[in-house]
Scaffold this motif. Structure first.
Motif, mmCIF file in Angstrom:
data_model
loop_
_atom_site.group_PDB
_atom_site.id
_atom_site.type_symbol
_atom_site.label_atom_id
_atom_site.label_comp_id
_atom_site.label_asym_id
_atom_site.label_seq_id
_atom_site.Cartn_x
_atom_site.Cartn_y
_atom_site.Cartn_z
ATOM 1 N N ILE A 146 -10.257 15.331 16.422
ATOM 2 C CA ILE A 146 -9.432 14.431 15.623
ATOM 3 C C ILE A 146 -10.312 13.280 15.150
ATOM 4 O O ILE A 146 -10.996 12.627 15.948
ATOM 5 N N PHE A 147 -10.312 13.061 13.861
ATOM 6 C CA PHE A 147 -11.036 11.932 13.278
ATOM 7 C C PHE A 147 -9.994 10.900 12.861
ATOM 8 O O PHE A 147 -9.004 11.244 12.212
ATOM 9 N N TYR A 148 -10.214 9.653 13.220
ATOM 10 C CA TYR A 148 -9.154 8.665 13.055
ATOM 11 C C TYR A 148 -9.718 7.276 12.816
ATOM 12 O O TYR A 148 -10.879 6.983 13.108
ATOM 13 N N GLU A 149 -8.871 6.441 12.289
ATOM 14 C CA GLU A 149 -9.094 5.001 12.226
ATOM 15 C C GLU A 149 -7.778 4.334 12.600
ATOM 16 O O GLU A 149 -6.704 4.808 12.218
ATOM 17 N N ASN A 150 -7.858 3.256 13.384
ATOM 18 C CA ASN A 150 -6.664 2.428 13.561
ATOM 19 C C ASN A 150 -6.986 1.030 13.076
ATOM 20 O O ASN A 150 -8.114 0.562 13.179
ATOM 21 N N PHE A 151 -5.991 0.390 12.504
ATOM 22 C CA PHE A 151 -6.247 -0.901 11.877
ATOM 23 C C PHE A 151 -5.046 -1.826 12.076
ATOM 24 O O PHE A 151 -3.907 -1.379 12.229
ATOM 25 N N SER A 152 -5.326 -3.108 12.084
ATOM 26 C CA SER A 152 -4.289 -4.115 12.265
ATOM 27 C C SER A 152 -3.653 -4.459 10.924
ATOM 28 O O SER A 152 -4.212 -4.191 9.857
ATOM 29 N N VAL A 153 -2.477 -5.057 11.000
ATOM 30 C CA VAL A 153 -1.765 -5.475 9.793
ATOM 31 C C VAL A 153 -1.291 -6.912 10.007
ATOM 32 O O VAL A 153 -1.158 -7.380 11.147
ATOM 33 N N PRO A 154 -1.036 -7.644 8.939
ATOM 34 C CA PRO A 154 -0.552 -9.023 9.084
ATOM 35 C C PRO A 154 0.779 -9.074 9.833
ATOM 36 O O PRO A 154 1.578 -8.130 9.756
ATOM 37 N N ASP A 155 1.016 -10.154 10.519
ATOM 38 C CA ASP A 155 2.241 -10.313 11.312
ATOM 39 C C ASP A 155 3.387 -10.810 10.422
ATOM 40 O O ASP A 155 3.978 -11.877 10.662
ATOM 41 N N ILE A 156 3.709 -10.027 9.414
ATOM 42 C CA ILE A 156 4.788 -10.404 8.494
ATOM 43 C C ILE A 156 5.886 -9.350 8.447
ATOM 44 O O ILE A 156 6.927 -9.555 7.838
ATOM 45 N N TYR A 157 5.656 -8.218 9.126
ATOM 46 C CA TYR A 157 6.601 -7.113 9.056
ATOM 47 C C TYR A 157 7.429 -7.005 10.331
ATOM 48 O O TYR A 157 6.970 -7.318 11.419
ATOM 49 N N LEU A 198 -3.819 0.837 2.587
ATOM 50 C CA LEU A 198 -4.504 -0.388 2.163
ATOM 51 C C LEU A 198 -3.538 -1.556 1.989
ATOM 52 O O LEU A 198 -3.837 -2.692 2.366
ATOM 53 N N SER A 199 -2.356 -1.279 1.454
ATOM 54 C CA SER A 199 -1.384 -2.344 1.209
ATOM 55 C C SER A 199 -0.822 -2.895 2.507
ATOM 56 O O SER A 199 -0.604 -4.107 2.640
ATOM 57 N N LEU A 200 -0.573 -2.025 3.494
ATOM 58 C CA LEU A 200 -0.121 -2.503 4.803
ATOM 59 C C LEU A 200 -1.164 -3.417 5.438
ATOM 60 O O LEU A 200 -0.835 -4.465 5.990
ATOM 61 N N SER A 201 -2.426 -3.013 5.354
ATOM 62 C CA SER A 201 -3.481 -3.791 6.011
ATOM 63 C C SER A 201 -3.693 -5.145 5.355
ATOM 64 O O SER A 201 -4.077 -6.115 6.011
ATOM 65 N N LYS A 202 -3.413 -5.235 4.061
ATOM 66 C CA LYS A 202 -3.655 -6.481 3.328
ATOM 67 C C LYS A 202 -2.386 -7.305 3.123
ATOM 68 O O LYS A 202 -2.449 -8.424 2.603
ATOM 69 N N GLY A 203 -1.236 -6.738 3.508
ATOM 70 C CA GLY A 203 0.018 -7.463 3.312
ATOM 71 C C GLY A 203 0.472 -7.492 1.874
ATOM 72 O O GLY A 203 1.173 -8.425 1.457
ATOM 73 N N SER A 204 0.102 -6.478 1.116
ATOM 74 C CA SER A 204 0.478 -6.411 -0.309
ATOM 75 C C SER A 204 1.878 -5.815 -0.439
ATOM 76 O O SER A 204 2.056 -4.633 -0.748
ATOM 77 N N ILE A 205 2.886 -6.644 -0.183
ATOM 78 C CA ILE A 205 4.264 -6.173 -0.090
ATOM 79 C C ILE A 205 4.743 -5.509 -1.369
ATOM 80 O O ILE A 205 5.469 -4.497 -1.334
ATOM 81 N N ASN A 206 4.352 -6.030 -2.520
ATOM 82 C CA ASN A 206 4.836 -5.471 -3.779
ATOM 83 C C ASN A 206 4.399 -4.022 -3.981
ATOM 84 O O ASN A 206 5.064 -3.258 -4.679
ATOM 85 N N ASN A 207 3.274 -3.642 -3.387
ATOM 86 C CA ASN A 207 2.792 -2.266 -3.529
ATOM 87 C C ASN A 207 3.505 -1.286 -2.597
ATOM 88 O O ASN A 207 3.572 -0.091 -2.875
ATOM 89 N N ILE A 208 4.018 -1.799 -1.473
ATOM 90 C CA ILE A 208 4.452 -0.907 -0.405
ATOM 91 C C ILE A 208 5.661 -0.065 -0.792
ATOM 92 O O ILE A 208 5.736 1.123 -0.449
ATOM 93 N N LYS A 209 6.619 -0.653 -1.494
ATOM 94 C CA LYS A 209 7.809 0.124 -1.869
ATOM 95 C C LYS A 209 7.437 1.333 -2.708
ATOM 96 O O LYS A 209 7.947 2.447 -2.493
ATOM 97 N N ILE A 210 6.529 1.158 -3.652
ATOM 98 C CA ILE A 210 6.063 2.283 -4.461
ATOM 99 C C ILE A 210 5.255 3.252 -3.609
ATOM 100 O O ILE A 210 5.395 4.472 -3.701
#
Length: 295
Positions: A146-157, A198-210
């Motif tokens: 299994i090849f993987y990456e885990n990443f943090s996201v802003p504390d806004i969700y 990418l949008s989750l990691s950067k907090g780009s909320i406007n992109n996430i719905k799409i």
């Protein structure tokens, strides 16, 4: 005695079929102790208190892979994650059982080794990887690894999990999916899965719905869950960031801004009129993953 605490997971996240997942602060906890002989399982339904128990099967599989044995074991379950609910209860048993084998024989834990063993039991990395590592994960299987990456996201969700009073097995949820997809649907999902991560990691909320839109599984599985499409529409009209099926379902996950404090109450009022009973949980991302404590 060993205490192993494993977080719930939400897999797929819309377009990330079998590759994207995240860990949530809802947990199954397992207490494991070596005994003179035999198998003792407590804290779960009688139908699971036997040698076919998934935690025990995972434990024994890992012991074999590590060339180890035990004469007997006692396992106590403290379960808070619903079975067959789309929140990774099976993954907690697999990861918990594998980790127990390492811990009971004092073998240094290597995440890659744990996942390699876990993959032989649970073939969906979008559940087992976040259950082990926490946070948000992207993963693929190549040959035996299994090849993987885990990443943090802003504390806004926050994540509002809506769980209906029904079970939905992964086998049934898989059976309604088409065997083939079109090139256009493949491009649709691939592009959105990349944008979502990418949008989750950067907090780009406007992109996430799409980015959470999907053509692989939700339109098919949603028909198995009463009110699924209406609930997504209601959440959208009341200010969610995005909504998606959690794993194979039937839990519906509402991704919400923490500042949108009224959404949970609105969902509760809406679901009170439903013919089906719903459990609503407000959850946050777990960043630690599975933990082991000697007690």
């Amino acid at each position: 005695m060993i205490k192993i605490k494993v977080p719930a997971t939400s897999a797929n996240l819309g377009p990330g079929f079998d590759c994207l997942g995240l860990a949530l602060n809802l947990y199954n906890t397992f207490y494991v102790d070596e005994i003179d002989h035999g198998l003792v399982i407590e804290g779960c339904d009688k139908e699971y208190a036997n040698e076919k128990n998934l935690f025990y099967v995972s434990f024994k599989t890992a012991l074999s892979a590590l060339h180890q044995t035990v004469s007997g074991v006692k396992i106590i379950f403290d379960s808070n994650i619903p079975l067959k609910g789309g929140l990774g209860s099976s993954a907690t048993c697999v990861i918990g059982g594998v980790l127990a084998a390492f811990a009971i024989r004092h073998i240094k834990i290597d995440n890659n080794d744990v996942l390699k063993i876990a993959k032989t039991i649970e073939t969906h990395p979008d559940n087992i990887v976040p259950a082990l590592l926490g946070s948000v994960t992207a993963s693929v299987i190549e040959n035996d690894d299994i090849f993987y990456e885990n990443f943090s996201v802003p504390d806004i969700y926050e994540f509002i999990a809506l769980s209906p009073d029904m079970e939905l097995s992964t086998e049934i949820a898989r059976s309604v999916l088409p065997e083939e997809i079109s090139l256009s649907d493949g491009v649709f999902n691939t592009s959105r899965a990349v944008l979502l991560a990418l949008s989750l990691s950067k907090g780009s909320i406007n992109n996430i719905k799409i980015a959470c839109k999907d053509r692989f599984h939700q339109n098919y599985r949603g028909k198995l869950i009463p009110g699924f499409f209406d609930i997504l529409d209601f959440a959208d009209k009341n200010g969610d960031i995005a909504s998606f099926l959690s794993g194979a379902g039937p839990t519906i996950m509402i991704l919400n801004k923490k500042t949108n404090t009224s959404l949970k109450d609105k969902l509760q009022c809406y679901l009170n009129d439903s013919k089906m009973k719903w459990t609503i949980r407000t959850l946050n991302i777990d960043t630690k993953g599975a933990t082991i404590t000697v007690i």
